[in-house]
Design a protein around this motif. Structure first.
Motif, PDB file in Angstrom:
ATOM      1  N   SER A   1       3.162   1.824  -2.089  1.00  0.00           N
ATOM      2  CA  SER A   1       3.446   2.182  -3.485  1.00  0.00           C
ATOM      3  C   SER A   1       2.255   1.973  -4.414  1.00  0.00           C
ATOM      4  N   ILE A   2       1.215   1.312  -3.928  1.00  0.00           N
ATOM      5  CA  ILE A   2       0.019   1.072  -4.741  1.00  0.00           C
ATOM      6  C   ILE A   2      -1.187   1.603  -3.986  1.00  0.00           C
TER       7      ILE A   2
ATOM      8  N   ARG B   1       0.454  -3.270 -10.716  1.00  0.00           N
ATOM      9  CA  ARG B   1       0.275  -2.038  -9.952  1.00  0.00           C
ATOM     10  C   ARG B   1      -1.180  -1.572  -9.948  1.00  0.00           C
ATOM     11  N   ASP B   2      -1.966  -2.058 -10.874  1.00  0.00           N
ATOM     12  CA  ASP B   2      -3.374  -1.680 -10.962  1.00  0.00           C
ATOM     13  C   ASP B   2      -4.191  -2.554 -10.003  1.00  0.00           C
TER      14      ASP B   2
ATOM     15  N   ARG C   1       0.821  -1.214   0.000  1.00  0.00           N
ATOM     16  CA  ARG C   1       0.000   0.000   0.000  1.00  0.00           C
ATOM     17  C   ARG C   1       0.859   1.271   0.000  1.00  0.00           C
TER      18      ARG C   1
END
Length: 413
Positions: free
Chosen positions: A32-33, A89-90, A30
């Motif tokens: 980085s995403i 990453r999505d 979380r």
């Protein structure tokens, strides 16, 4: 024990990594995403539904597919997705990958049950299944080591890459073990005579008859009932434990120590409880593991601070080997393919019980502001499981369905 070790490694990959690694790495991911709370809730619900759908699908049509081939396909799929998770990453793509991983995990365990039932030495079948099912506990432990020793230095992506590497190892070992096995034969079910017709040692129950078999036949019904009650008691226990400890003003470290005990106990219990089932009977094994869980909960309710570790010991003793003991017990009464089908329904009832237990826990927490009543209910449920284990122990094994002669797998068990 070769088969137990290989399939135990498969459980590390399919369940330890495929089902539980995301939750372990989530706090770091979380950073980085951008994953919202709503998306996390959706992931939890969808992966649970996917796991149940995979189990139900395997129970209904798994007998039409070669389980050896299916086992290799699920391991390959899981391994590829574990590598892929390090690049995603999505949140939508992550959700899709996790949903597929959950379905693959449930199908993988069903194929393991069928293959062990078919090829393992019948005298040690429950030991093999119990050791294989305890691979999930080893996955718990490896996840903890990744978070402590690897991820802080190499990033959360490294956790997924290492998991994929272990998946490659599991795939190679599985292929080496299974390459000499012929695809499972498909059998029919004589509904007039209510007898299984054997084809190459396999006995399949048609989908339209599966529910009737579950409801009418003692072993199949009790296996599903056990899984439902275990789901109702074990899933809320684990999901709400840390919150309950916090509610009682206890340190967060106590929860960490408790889960460490759970993992270590589960690693050891797979071998010991499986041997107990093979040598003393499945009723005795059920009684021992359910008694350990019930005693741990009873002590925990009287004094959570003092007995949390005992509750964790009882949970690990019961939860991880339970899957192998149930499948081993069913395999004593049905052929390998029917065992796989019934085990698929058992997984569905486990999920239904866990969902009901978690919903009840949430309602009681909202209505009373406390989880004390819920843990009282879980303790009563554990005592019901003890009574069920004693009943199975004292009523004997029942009549088993006789399989055709099946060629042994060299060095399998």
């Amino acid at each position: 024990m070769r088969m137990a070790a290989v399939f135990g490694l498969n459980q590390v990959v399919s369940h330890g990594f495929g089902v539980f690694l995301f939750a372990a790495l989530l706090p770091l991911m979380r950073e980085s995403i951008a994953i919202s709370n709503w998306q996390l809730a959706s992931i939890g619900a969808l992966t649970q539904l996917s796991y149940l759908a995979g189990a139900l699908l395997l129970g209904l049509i798994g007998h039409r597919i070669g389980t050896v081939r299916l086992a290799l396909v699920t391991t390959s799929l899981t391994t590829g997705l574990l590598f892929l998770m390090s690049q995603l990453r999505d949140p939508l793509h992550i959700t899709l990958a996790l949903v597929i991983l959950a379905a693959s995990a449930s199908i993988s365990w069903g194929t393991i049950v069928e293959i062990i039932s078919r090829y393992a030495n019948k005298a040690s079948c429950s030991t093999t299944m119990s050791c294989a099912s305890s691979g999930t506990a080893w996955g718990y432990g490896i996840n903890g080591l990744l978070i402590l020793l690897v991820v802080p230095h190499l990033g959360w992506e490294s956790g997924w890459v290492i998991a994929g590497g272990v998946g490659v190892l599991a795939l190679i070992l599985s292929w080496n073990l299974l390459r000499g096995l012929a695809p499972a034969g498909v059998a029919s079910f004589d509904t007039d005579a209510a007898n299984v017709i054997s084809v190459a040692g396999a006995e399949a129950i048609p989908a339209r008859q599966l529910l009737a078999v579950i409801l009418r036949e003692r072993t199949a019904f009790f296996a599903c009932l056990i899984c439902c009650l275990v789901g109702f008691s074990a899933m809320p226990f684990s999901a709400w434990l840390n919150l309950y400890l916090d509610e009682r003003g206890l340190p967060a470290a106590l929860g960490g120590y408790t889960w460490t005990v759970v993992g270590i106990t589960g690693m050891i219990a797979g071998l010991l409880i499986g041997k107990l089932a093979d040598h003393k009977g499945h009723g005795t094994a059920f009684t021992v593991i359910f008694s350990g869980f019930a005693l741990g909960l009873l002590a925990f309710m009287f004094d959570p601070a003092r007995w949390a570790l005992l509750a964790g010991f009882g949970y690990g003793l019961m939860y991880f080997p339970m899957w192998g003991i149930v499948a081993g017990w069913v395999s004593q009464h049905y052929g390998s393919t029917a065992t796989m089908q019934i085990n698929g329904v058992c997984m569905v009832t486990f999920g239904m019980g866990g969902t009901l237990g978690n919903l009840l826990a949430g309602y009681l927490r909202e209505a009373t502001g406390s989880l004390s009543l819920m843990y009282d209910i879980l303790t009563v449920t554990a005592l019901l499981l003890v009574a069920l284990g004693l009943f199975i122990r004292h009523t004997g094994k029942g009549a088993a369905v006789t399989e055709g002669v099946i060629p042994p797998l060299s060095d399998a068990a």
